[in-house]
Design a protein around this motif. Structure first.
Motif, PDB file in Angstrom:
ATOM      1  N   GLU A 293       0.834  -1.210   0.000  1.00 11.53           N
ATOM      2  CA  GLU A 293       0.000   0.000   0.000  1.00 11.53           C
ATOM      3  C   GLU A 293       0.863   1.253   0.000  1.00 11.53           C
ATOM      4  O   GLU A 293       0.592   2.208  -0.731  1.00 11.53           O
TER       5      GLU A 293
ATOM      6  N   ALA B  33       3.965   5.262  -5.818  1.00  7.79           N
ATOM      7  CA  ALA B  33       3.975   5.205  -7.284  1.00  7.79           C
ATOM      8  C   ALA B  33       2.959   6.182  -7.863  1.00  7.79           C
ATOM      9  O   ALA B  33       3.249   6.884  -8.837  1.00  7.79           O
ATOM     10  N   ASP B  34       1.784   6.254  -7.252  1.00  6.18           N
ATOM     11  CA  ASP B  34       0.754   7.202  -7.709  1.00  6.18           C
ATOM     12  C   ASP B  34       1.222   8.646  -7.588  1.00  6.18           C
ATOM     13  O   ASP B  34       0.847   9.493  -8.397  1.00  6.18           O
ATOM     14  N   ARG B  35       2.047   8.933  -6.587  1.00  2.00           N
ATOM     15  CA  ARG B  35       2.567  10.294  -6.388  1.00  2.00           C
ATOM     16  C   ARG B  35       3.823  10.560  -7.215  1.00  2.00           C
ATOM     17  O   ARG B  35       4.370  11.657  -7.171  1.00  2.00           O
ATOM     18  N   GLY B  36       4.319   9.545  -7.900  1.00  2.00           N
ATOM     19  CA  GLY B  36       5.515   9.706  -8.719  1.00  2.00           C
ATOM     20  C   GLY B  36       6.809   9.638  -7.935  1.00  2.00           C
ATOM     21  O   GLY B  36       7.871   9.984  -8.461  1.00  2.00           O
ATOM     22  N   GLU B  37       6.765   9.162  -6.690  1.00  2.00           N
ATOM     23  CA  GLU B  37       7.971   9.065  -5.863  1.00  2.00           C
ATOM     24  C   GLU B  37       8.859   7.901  -6.260  1.00  2.00           C
ATOM     25  O   GLU B  37      10.072   7.941  -6.026  1.00  2.00           O
TER      26      GLU B  37
ATOM     27  N   ASP C 234       5.262  -4.114 -10.122  1.00  2.00           N
ATOM     28  CA  ASP C 234       3.993  -4.162  -9.425  1.00  2.00           C
ATOM     29  C   ASP C 234       4.244  -3.962  -7.922  1.00  2.00           C
ATOM     30  O   ASP C 234       5.208  -4.512  -7.371  1.00  2.00           O
ATOM     31  N   ALA C 235       3.378  -3.196  -7.255  1.00  2.00           N
ATOM     32  CA  ALA C 235       3.574  -2.886  -5.835  1.00  2.00           C
ATOM     33  C   ALA C 235       3.621  -4.149  -4.978  1.00  2.00           C
ATOM     34  O   ALA C 235       4.429  -4.240  -4.051  1.00  2.00           O
TER      35      ALA C 235
ATOM     36  N   THR D 280       7.170   2.889 -11.592  1.00  2.00           N
ATOM     37  CA  THR D 280       6.027   1.970 -11.711  1.00  2.00           C
ATOM     38  C   THR D 280       6.395   0.721 -12.510  1.00  2.00           C
ATOM     39  O   THR D 280       5.525  -0.046 -12.894  1.00  2.00           O
TER      40      THR D 280
ATOM     41  N   ARG E 143       2.245   1.539  -3.481  1.00  2.00           N
ATOM     42  CA  ARG E 143       1.224   1.927  -4.460  1.00  2.00           C
ATOM     43  C   ARG E 143       0.979   3.434  -4.387  1.00  2.00           C
ATOM     44  O   ARG E 143       0.951   4.118  -5.411  1.00  2.00           O
ATOM     45  N   VAL E 144       0.848   3.956  -3.183  1.00  2.00           N
ATOM     46  CA  VAL E 144       0.637   5.396  -3.003  1.00  2.00           C
ATOM     47  C   VAL E 144       1.849   6.169  -3.514  1.00  2.00           C
ATOM     48  O   VAL E 144       1.705   7.190  -4.196  1.00  2.00           O
TER      49      VAL E 144
END
Length: 192
Positions: free
Chosen positions: A136, A142-146, A152-153, A149, A139-140
């Motif tokens: 989790e 990756a969504d923020r671009g930190e 897979d998370a 990707t 995933r967060v």
């Protein structure tokens, strides 16, 4: 009339966890347990069923204290990479400072799995919870671009949990957190 229990079972589980963590399951006898806890065999059996029941209680106590603290630390970092780095290094530091004991769950897996199905379930569930929490966070991030990707998370989380387990075993052989920190940096490169 049933006798009332004359000892604090929570404190007994905590003390027993320490004994199993230092000595392991096989090297800890029921006699060792009763001496360590200062109780009779009858009290031990009445409270926990048997040595296996007490061992499972100790593993669960470890999971809800030490393992849970590691997961909580993931929420304390300003970014995922820093939080994961801090969690990995802290887990190694704790394992080394506690006399090279490593991780009770990893020790249990090495000593008791696959023969002991109950230990297998406990360790699998604890590692699964760690993996899910880490996935989790990843995933967060990756969504923020930190982080990248490209992985897979859940796969990345599984790798990091596996890496941590190996690192904790290595900390028993090389009880120097500074010597192991460069390995953490290599693992973190998977986030790029």
């Amino acid at each position: 009339m049933a006798r009332t229990r004359e000892f604090d079972t929570e404190a007994a589980v905590s003390r027993t966890m320490e004994l199993f963590w230092v000595r392991g399951y096989e090297a800890t006898s029921v006699r060792d347990l009763t001496r360590h806890l200062g109780i009779g065999q009858g009290s031990l059996y009445a409270a926990f069923g048997d040595k296996d029941g007490l061992y499972r209680a100790a593993l669960e106590h470890y999971r809800t204290t030490f393992a849970a603290a590691a997961l909580r630390s993931l929420d304390e970092g300003s970014d995922a990479r820093s939080a994961i780095r801090a969690m990995l290094i802290e887990r190694v530091r704790i394992a080394v400072e506690l006399g090279g004991r490593g991780c009770l769950l990893v020790n249990a897996a090495c000593e008791r799995v696959p023969e002991d199905a109950a230990t297998h379930r406990t360790v699998r569930d604890a590692l699964g919870a760690s993996q899910d929490a880490l996935a989790e966070v990843l995933r967060v991030a990756a969504d923020r671009g930190e982080i990248s990707t490209r992985h897979d998370a859940h796969t990345l989380a599984a790798f990091l949990v596996t890496f941590l387990n190996g690192l904790l075993v290595s900390s028993k052989i090389t009880p120097d957190p500074r010597a192991l920190e460069p390995l953490v940096e290599v693992a973190l490169a998977t986030l790029d």
